[in-house]
Each structure stands twice: as structure tokens, then as C-alpha cells.
Design an enzyme around this catalytic site. Structure first.
Site, PDB file in Angstrom:
ATOM      1  N   ARG A  14      -5.919 -19.331  19.697  1.00 27.81           N
ATOM      2  CA  ARG A  14      -5.905 -19.838  21.066  1.00 27.81           C
ATOM      3  C   ARG A  14      -7.334 -19.836  21.605  1.00 27.81           C
ATOM      4  O   ARG A  14      -7.997 -18.799  21.629  1.00 27.81           O
ATOM      5  CB  ARG A  14      -5.015 -18.981  21.954  1.00 27.81           C
ATOM      6  N   HIS A  74      -9.405 -22.380  31.658  1.00 24.05           N
ATOM      7  CA  HIS A  74      -9.412 -20.908  31.663  1.00 24.05           C
ATOM      8  C   HIS A  74     -10.501 -20.474  32.663  1.00 24.05           C
ATOM      9  O   HIS A  74     -11.509 -19.887  32.283  1.00 24.05           O
ATOM     10  CB  HIS A  74      -9.653 -20.371  30.258  1.00 24.05           C
ATOM     11  N   GLU A 126      -3.151 -18.504  33.595  1.00 23.47           N
ATOM     12  CA  GLU A 126      -2.960 -17.540  34.686  1.00 23.47           C
ATOM     13  C   GLU A 126      -3.312 -18.081  36.078  1.00 23.47           C
ATOM     14  O   GLU A 126      -4.277 -17.603  36.706  1.00 23.47           O
ATOM     15  CB  GLU A 126      -3.765 -16.271  34.409  1.00 23.47           C
ATOM     16  N   ASN A 168       1.157 -14.103  29.217  1.00 23.83           N
ATOM     17  CA  ASN A 168       0.149 -13.054  29.025  1.00 23.83           C
ATOM     18  C   ASN A 168       0.700 -11.764  29.605  1.00 23.83           C
ATOM     19  O   ASN A 168       1.041 -11.719  30.798  1.00 23.83           O
ATOM     20  CB  ASN A 168      -1.166 -13.393  29.745  1.00 23.83           C
ATOM     21  N   TYR A 204       0.245  -7.400  29.680  1.00 27.94           N
ATOM     22  CA  TYR A 204      -0.540  -6.220  29.315  1.00 27.94           C
ATOM     23  C   TYR A 204       0.074  -4.899  29.784  1.00 27.94           C
ATOM     24  O   TYR A 204      -0.056  -3.889  29.126  1.00 27.94           O
ATOM     25  CB  TYR A 204      -1.954  -6.306  29.934  1.00 27.94           C
ATOM     26  N   GLU A 214      -1.323 -13.792  25.201  1.00 28.03           N
ATOM     27  CA  GLU A 214      -2.307 -12.696  25.273  1.00 28.03           C
ATOM     28  C   GLU A 214      -1.596 -11.361  25.344  1.00 28.03           C
ATOM     29  O   GLU A 214      -0.596 -11.208  26.059  1.00 28.03           O
ATOM     30  CB  GLU A 214      -3.192 -12.792  26.529  1.00 28.03           C
TER      31      GLU A 214
END
Ligand code: BGC
Length: 505
Positions: free
Chosen positions: A107, A152, A197, A336, A338, A407
Site C-alpha cells: 500500500r 494521504h 482517514e 486502519n 491501532y 494499517e
């Protein structure tokens, strides 16, 4: 979703896993041995500004992160992405290490200000087209599928100065940029992502203001700008659908970031409601229009209205025509993920600490369990079961759409090559992903580690490192040095998960 429901879900879905012959454990914290199918795609991720460098070469124009870094005072140690990993010149080294790890996909993002340096005139920069064609051709030769993000975070400065995301003309300019990208590279790119995002773009760029361009208007701009970003996304998706799909057969979607939002007390219905509200304000803000009905979540409309005293909500409205046009503009779900947050209703004392706007509108007090281990980043706590939680949230709220995890990864401050903490993080998060697929029936098609290399970590500069390869930013050669985590991930990819040691021996 409460932890109890997750547990029950796991118990009820033991059967398919047993049929597939896996060693089963429905328990949240017990390691699960299981494999993913050959069709599952394993990859790593980067973004243009974080690795490319060459900030003013070959006709590239200035973008908002160039400006933000060069202004000084916004980024740790006043670092910049002027050189970063120098991938603009050293992209062959990147392809070499991608091969070394054995990834199925890579990516990466394109730089708008390289490809169309002045979006107001729309002139295409041939040098940039030639550059990305070389990179994509090398990936093809290596048998690595590119997953390409159009945006991005590196908005051409010219557009920021031209009214930013608030100027409706940005929708046509983004469509033109997407047209250039699809037309030039479509034959080499099976997966496209329009935006990375939008929550971060709008909230951190224009609400909280800790990211470029550093604007602090938390009451209005995140909502206003998100509105046009969603339109930009829809118009790029429709363009591909109309003009390129039949020729290239690619897939186009968006990448949304979210924590898993869990109730602080799973037995308190108010906490359960607060966690659903937080998820709708963060993920649903973008996912509801695109994946559900073309419109913002009902709860978000109600709560923003309630905090808009003039009677006119600060949350813009889509016309019914726009809703029909936005709904369904996806081919998969880019996620994404985390970390996890705990939720409960905000009391007056908490509300007094947050600025009027997005955070206050939500009326949720967010916290972390003090026993959770924190990484080097302020927002990043090791909560592996949150991965399973968020995948199940998407399964139940968005019709089990195919999910590509675009991600996931973890930081440290020193870039150590003996990164056992990263091995542990990846091992436990990947394991929870495998549980989500094998035990719960989540439709996950791929997983992507952030990041293949240490790189420019936005406002943290080079003080926080996510790479599975180390880069010394004082080394003019920017050599890529493998960390233990890269060898670990190579093994996971080769095994396609975690084979049961009892079976494999
Ligand atoms: C972004 C990456 C960033 C990573 C780690 C994501 O929000 O897409 O660009 O480096 O998180 O903070």
C-alpha cells in the site's frame, strides 16, 4: 458491542472453525492457532510524504505538510519530510525489502502535488507520471499487488489557499486528479483508495489543529470539510465505475480509521450506548453515508443539532439526490486500526474540559484502562481484542462487507532492531484478526502492517518509529535494516497465519 456479546458470538461460531479443523479457543485472551486462506492478502503500507523526500524535485509543488514543516514550531525537533526515506530515489530498495518479506501487496500513496502541481490549471506533470509508472512496473514484475491511495493528507498548498475543502470546486479538481491517476496507472493497480482517514484530515487538520495546516475550528470546519471530502470520494468512485471499471476491473474504496469503542462498564446500558455513539461519530460519520444510506448517522444528526443553539445544525445535509449518489460508493472497506477506547456518558465536568464542537457534540467520556500497556504514541495502547471487536462491529453494522485492514502497527522511540514488543503486538493483533475470520465469520480479505520502514511520523517527526525495517535518518544512504519484526512477519506470511504446533510439529 459488549465483551460478553463478543464472547457469545465466538461460542456460537465454533462450529465452522471446528469443521475447518482448527484448534479452537473462544476465549478472548487465549492464543488461537489457525490459518487464513491462500486468497488472503498480506502487505505493508507507506504514504508519499512520509517516505518520498524530493519535496521540490521534478516539478512537484508545495503541499500543506511542506508548508507546515517549513514554518517550524509544529513538528518535534522541527523535522521535515524533505528527504525522509528518500524513496523517490531509493524506491528500488523498497521493492527489494518488500520481496525480502514476501508480501502479497504494497500500500502506497501518490502525491497530488507531484502529478498535478497546479490543480487550478490541471496540467499533468509527465515526470511524476513516469516516476510512478516505474515503481508500479517494478512491483508488477515482483508479483506484488499495489494498493494505491490517492490522498494521504498532502493537499496542494494552492488548493488550501483557494478555500481548502470548503470550496466546492475541490470536488471537480479531485475528480480530475483521480482521472489522471486512474488513466495513467489503472492497468497496473487492482486496488484504489480515495482518501486515507478523513477523520484525521478534518479533525486533526482543521479542528484540533495539531496536523497540517494547523487550523483550529473544532465547531464548524471538521463537519463542513468532511462533507466535501465525502463528495470527492463519491465522484472519484463514480468516475472509475463509469470510465475505467470495464477496462481495468479494479476496486475502489476509502480507508477509515477507528479505535474499537468498548463500554467502560459492559453491564451499564448507558456505557453501551455511549460506545455506540462514539463509534458512530468516528467511523459512522463516513461509513454511514458510503456503506449504509448516503446520510450521516441519525445519532450524530441529533447530537450535533442539540449542540447547535442557533437552531441550524453545524452538521451539513446531503440532498436526497446526493444521498443516492453517495450510497454504495465502495468495493471493499479499508480499515486502519491501532487501539481501543473505553466509553461512558460525558458528565458536566468532562464536557467543560472539551472545546465546543465535535468532541463536545458526542457527549462521550473516553478513557483507557490503566492496566493497558502504552506504546510510544499517546493514542496507542496494546489492546489486541479490540481488533476482533472492530472487525465484528463492521460485520454487523456494514453487512459484512469485505474488509482490507490497510494499517496496523506499533511505535517505539529508539528504532531497536530487537523489537520484541512489535513482534508481540503484531502477533496478538493478527491472532485476533484470525479469530474474527475463523470463529466469527468476519469477511476480511487482507492485512497490512504500518509500516515497512521507519518514516516521517507527522507531528512526531522521526521521534516515533513504526517500521519493521530500521532507517538511520542521518545516513545519507538511508539503508533499510531488517528488525526482528520483519523476520517474524515474513514467517507469518509464509505460514499464512499461525499453524497449530501440535499438528505441524
Ligand atoms: C496514518 C499514518 C500514520 C499512522 C501512525 C495513520 O493514522 O495513516 O500515516 O503514520 O497512522 O500514526
Amino acid at each position: 458491542m459488549s465483551r460478553r456479546r463478543m464472547w457469545l458470538g465466538a461460542v456460537f461460531s465454533l462450529l465452522p472453525a471446528l469443521c475447518l479443523g482448527a484448534a479452537v479457543s473462544g476465549d478472548r485472551d487465549v492464543f488461537y492457532y489457525g490459518l487464513l486462506p491462500d486468497t488472503f492478502s498480506w502487505g505493508v503500507s507507506t504514504a508519499a510524504y512520509q517516505i518520498e523526500g524530493a519535496w521540490n524535485e521534478d516539478g512537484k509543488s508545495e503541499h500543506i505538510w511542506d508548508r507546515f514543516c517549513h514554518e517550524g514550531g509544529h513538528v518535534d525537533l522541527n523535522a521535515t519530510g524533505d528527504v525522509a526515506c528518500d524513496s523517490y530515489h531509493k524506491w528500488r530498495d523498497d521493492v527489494t525489502i518488500l520481496n525480502e518479506v514476501g508480501v502479497n501487496h504494497y500500500r502506497m500513496s501518490l502525491s497530488w502535488s507531484r502529478l498535478v502541481p497546479n490543480p487550478l490549471t490541471g496540467v499533468v506533470n509527465k515526470a511524476a507520471v513516469a516516476h510512478y509508472l516505474q515503481v508500479l512496473a517494478a512491483l508488477k514484475q515482483a508479483g506484488i499487488k499495489p494498493l494505491v491511495t490517492l490522498f494521504h493528507w498532502d493537499l496542494p498548498q494552492i488548493l488550501e489557499d483557494h478555500g481548502s475543502w470548503g470550496n466546492d470546486s475541490i470536488v471537480d479538481m479531485f475528480e480530475h486528479y483521480a482521472d489522471v491517476a486512474f488513466g495513467s496507472f489503472g492497468h497496473l493497480v487492482p486496488y484504489w483508495i480515495t482518501f486515507n482517514e478523513p477523520w484525521v484530515i478534518t479533525w486533526q487538520g482543521y479542528g484540533k489543529g495539531d496536523y497540517a495546516p494547523g487550523v483550529q475550528e473544532p465547531a464548524t470546519l471538521p463537519y463542513l470539510y468532511a462533507h466535501n471530502i465525502i463528495k470527492c470520494h463519491a465522484s472519484a468512485w463514480h468516475l472509475y465505475d463509469r470510465k475505467y471499471r470495464a477496462r481495468f476491473h479494479g476496486k475502489v474504496s476509502i480507508t477509515l480509521n477507528t479505535d474499537f469503542f468498548a463500554p467502560r462498564d459492559p453491564d451499564d446500558p448507558q456505557h453501551v450506548q455511549a460506545s455506540e455513539r462514539a463509534a458512530q461519530f468516528s467511523l459512522g460519520w463516513f461509513a454511514n453515508p458510503i456503506y449504509v444510506n448516503g446520510d450521516y448517522p441519525q445519532v450524530m444528526k441529533e447530537y450535533v443539532q442539540r449542540h447547535s443553539p442557533q437552531g441550524h445544525s453545524r452538521l451539513p445535509e446531503f440532498t436526497s439526490r446526493e444521498q443516492l449518489w453517495i450510497k454504495g460508493t465502495f468495493d471493499f472497506f479499508g480499515l486502519n486500526h491501532y487501539s481501543t477506547s473505553l466509553c461512558e456518558p460525558a458528565d458536566a465536568q468532562y464536557q467543560a474540559t472539551v472545546p465546543l464542537g465535535y468532541l463536545g457534540d458526542m457527549e462521550v467520556k473516553l478513557s483507557r484502562d490503566p492496566t493497558w500497556h502504552q506504546a510510544a504514541s499517546y493514542y496507542l495502547f496494546y489492546v489486541p481484542w479490540g481488533m476482533r471487536g472492530i472487525l465484528n462491529y463492521i460485520r454487523t453494522h456494514y453487512q459484512n462487507v469485505p474488509v482490507m485492514v490497510t494499517e496496523n502497527g506499533v511505535t517505539d522511540n529508539n528504532g531497536t532492531l530487537r523489537d520484541s514488543h512489535r513482534v508481540e503486538y503484531l502477533r496478538s493483533y493478527i491472532d485476533e484478526l484470525i479469530k474474527a475470520v475463523r470463529l466469527d465469520g468476519c469477511n476480511v480479505i487482507g492485512y497490512t502492517v504500518w509500516s515497512i520502514v521507519d518514516n516521517f511520523e507527522w507531528a512526531r517527526g522521526y521521534t516515533e518509529r513504526f517500521g519493521i525495517y530500521y532507517v538511520d535518518f542521518n545516513d545519507p544512504e538511508r539503508r533499510r535494516v531488517p528488525k526482528d519484526s520483519s523476520r517474524f512477519y515474513k514467517r507469518v506470511i509464509a505460514d499464512r497465519g499461525f499453524p497449530d504446533p501440535g499438528i505441524v510439529g
